[in-house]
Scaffold this motif. Structure first.
Motif, short mmCIF file in Angstrom:
data_model
loop_
_atom_site.label_atom_id
_atom_site.label_comp_id
_atom_site.label_asym_id
_atom_site.label_seq_id
_atom_site.Cartn_x
_atom_site.Cartn_y
_atom_site.Cartn_z
N GLY A 158 0.83 -1.22 0.00
CA GLY A 158 0.00 0.00 0.00
C GLY A 158 0.86 1.26 0.00
O GLY A 158 0.34 2.37 -0.18
N GLY A 159 2.17 1.09 0.21
CA GLY A 159 3.08 2.25 0.28
C GLY A 159 3.37 2.82 -1.10
O GLY A 159 3.17 2.18 -2.13
N GLN A 160 3.87 4.04 -1.09
CA GLN A 160 4.03 4.80 -2.34
C GLN A 160 5.49 5.22 -2.54
O GLN A 160 6.16 5.62 -1.60
CB GLN A 160 3.16 6.06 -2.23
N LEU A 161 5.93 5.10 -3.80
CA LEU A 161 7.25 5.64 -4.18
C LEU A 161 7.04 6.89 -5.01
O LEU A 161 6.22 6.89 -5.95
CB LEU A 161 8.03 4.61 -5.02
N LEU A 162 7.78 7.96 -4.69
CA LEU A 162 7.76 9.18 -5.50
C LEU A 162 9.17 9.44 -6.02
O LEU A 162 10.12 9.54 -5.23
CB LEU A 162 7.31 10.38 -4.66
N GLN A 212 10.35 9.75 -19.66
CA GLN A 212 9.18 9.49 -18.80
C GLN A 212 8.68 8.05 -18.93
O GLN A 212 8.48 7.35 -17.94
CB GLN A 212 8.04 10.46 -19.17
N GLU A 213 8.46 7.60 -20.19
CA GLU A 213 7.86 6.27 -20.39
C GLU A 213 8.84 5.16 -20.00
O GLU A 213 8.44 4.12 -19.47
CB GLU A 213 7.43 6.07 -21.85
N THR A 214 10.12 5.37 -20.27
CA THR A 214 11.12 4.33 -19.93
C THR A 214 11.21 4.15 -18.42
O THR A 214 11.27 3.02 -17.92
CB THR A 214 12.50 4.70 -20.53
N LEU A 215 11.19 5.26 -17.70
CA LEU A 215 11.25 5.14 -16.23
C LEU A 215 9.97 4.50 -15.70
O LEU A 215 10.01 3.66 -14.78
CB LEU A 215 11.49 6.52 -15.58
N GLN A 216 8.85 4.87 -16.29
CA GLN A 216 7.58 4.26 -15.88
C GLN A 216 7.66 2.73 -16.03
O GLN A 216 7.29 1.97 -15.13
CB GLN A 216 6.45 4.82 -16.74
N GLY A 223 8.21 -4.26 -10.02
CA GLY A 223 7.07 -4.73 -9.24
C GLY A 223 6.04 -3.68 -8.87
O GLY A 223 4.99 -4.02 -8.32
N PHE A 224 6.34 -2.40 -9.12
CA PHE A 224 5.37 -1.37 -8.74
C PHE A 224 4.10 -1.47 -9.59
O PHE A 224 4.14 -1.92 -10.73
CB PHE A 224 5.97 0.03 -8.89
N ASP A 225 2.98 -1.07 -8.98
CA ASP A 225 1.70 -0.99 -9.71
C ASP A 225 1.27 0.46 -9.78
O ASP A 225 1.85 1.32 -9.11
CB ASP A 225 0.64 -1.82 -8.98
N LYS A 244 3.19 0.00 -4.13
CA LYS A 244 3.44 -1.42 -3.87
C LYS A 244 2.12 -2.02 -3.37
O LYS A 244 1.68 -1.67 -2.28
CB LYS A 244 4.52 -1.57 -2.81
N LEU A 245 1.49 -2.84 -4.19
CA LEU A 245 0.18 -3.38 -3.77
C LEU A 245 0.35 -4.59 -2.86
O LEU A 245 1.40 -5.21 -2.83
CB LEU A 245 -0.64 -3.73 -5.00
#
Ligand SMILES: C[S@@+](CC[C@H](N)C(=O)[O-])C[C@H]1O[C@@H](n2cnc3c(N)ncnc32)[C@H](O)[C@@H]1O
Length: 245
Positions: A158-162, A212-216, A223-225, A244-245
């Motif tokens: 449930g945590g977030q990466l920025l 932008q798209e490559t980093l996404q 594993g990020f959602d 992270k789900l």
């Protein structure tokens, strides 16, 4: 380039050399880092960081890890968001940057733990933080995928990466932006920090960083959602978010 080599700006170097070269840059600029940020960006870095801090899903008492936190701009903002019951770790691989950051926060009355560590090998347990941030740091890391995996590991479900980072600017702006980056930045660096070379590296490293798209995609790959991004100042900078789900 072989698979044991990487970029240091426009140069190709052996992977084991890159961290040392990046360290030289930040040891050299640490004492002038904050003033240079204001001059180079015309103060815009404050707006980008403010946007990042306001974007975060955070509540009082949350735990936050600021990676490559340097002189502590985001850590200061995180501390205000999570309050005295929250936990904010200011971390960086570079002792000069971290010392400036720690002293600055202490002088302002912000008490927060500090750790000298490599983003590729984080000294924190699995599933610990509600939020991980990295501002203008990922670009300098040798193995971005390994660093992103570590960020994923230490986040709670449930945590977030920025990730706030320079990115690919909108096409019509590119000639002006290139002129500014390669002609003016090294000159500012020379006059203010007596170091043109580090600011030439800055301009080059921005050009070599994934768009932008490559980093996404890189964030999805580890594993990020729910990964998306928001362009700021026509893509000079982008804020990527992943969960992270
Ligand atoms: C441009 S500064 C950003 C500082 C701060 N986050 C900000 O936005 O003002 C980049 C920082 O990344 C740090 N850094 C570079 N490689 C790193 C790594 N592998 N692990 C942790 N920090 C790293 C540098 O030491 C430097 O302090």
């Amino acid at each position: 380039m072989t698979d044991k080599q990487t970029h240091f700006g426009f140069k190709t170097v052996n992977e084991e050399e890159k961290a040392g070269k990046v360290a030289e840059v930040f040891h050299s600029v640490a004492s002038k880092y904050d003033i240079m940020n204001d001059v180079m960006s015309g103060g815009l870095h404050r707006v980008w960081k403010h946007f990042t801090i306001n974007t975060a899903r955070l509540k009082k008492g949350d735990k936050v890890l600021d990676i490559a936190g340097g002189t502590g701009d985001l850590s200061r903002g995180w501390k205000k968001r999570v309050g005295d019951k929250g936990e904010v770790w200011l971390t960086d691989i570079n002792s000069s940057m971290l010392t400036v950051g720690r002293d600055r926060l202490l002088n302002e009355g912000t008490i927060t733990p500090v750790a000298l560590c490599d983003a590729e090998k984080l000294p924190f347990p699995d599933n610990y933080f509600n939020l991980v941030s990295v501002a203008f740091g990922l670009r300098n890391m040798t193995h971005k995928d390994q660093a992103l995996k570590e960020m994923y590991r230490v986040l709670k479900p449930g945590g977030q990466l920025l990730v706030l980072e320079f990115s690919k600017v909108a096409k019509p702006l590119a000639p002006v932006y290139d002129f500014y980056s390669f002609k003016f930045l090294p000159t500012f660096g020379q006059v203010i920090a007596q170091d043109a070379e580090s600011y030439r590296y800055l301009a080059e490293s921005i050009r070599m960083h994934p768009d932008q798209e490559t980093l996404q995609q890189l964030m999805y790959d580890v594993g990020f959602d729910l990964v998306d991004y928001h362009n700021l100042t026509a893509g000079v900078v982008a804020l990527h978010k992943g969960t992270k789900l």
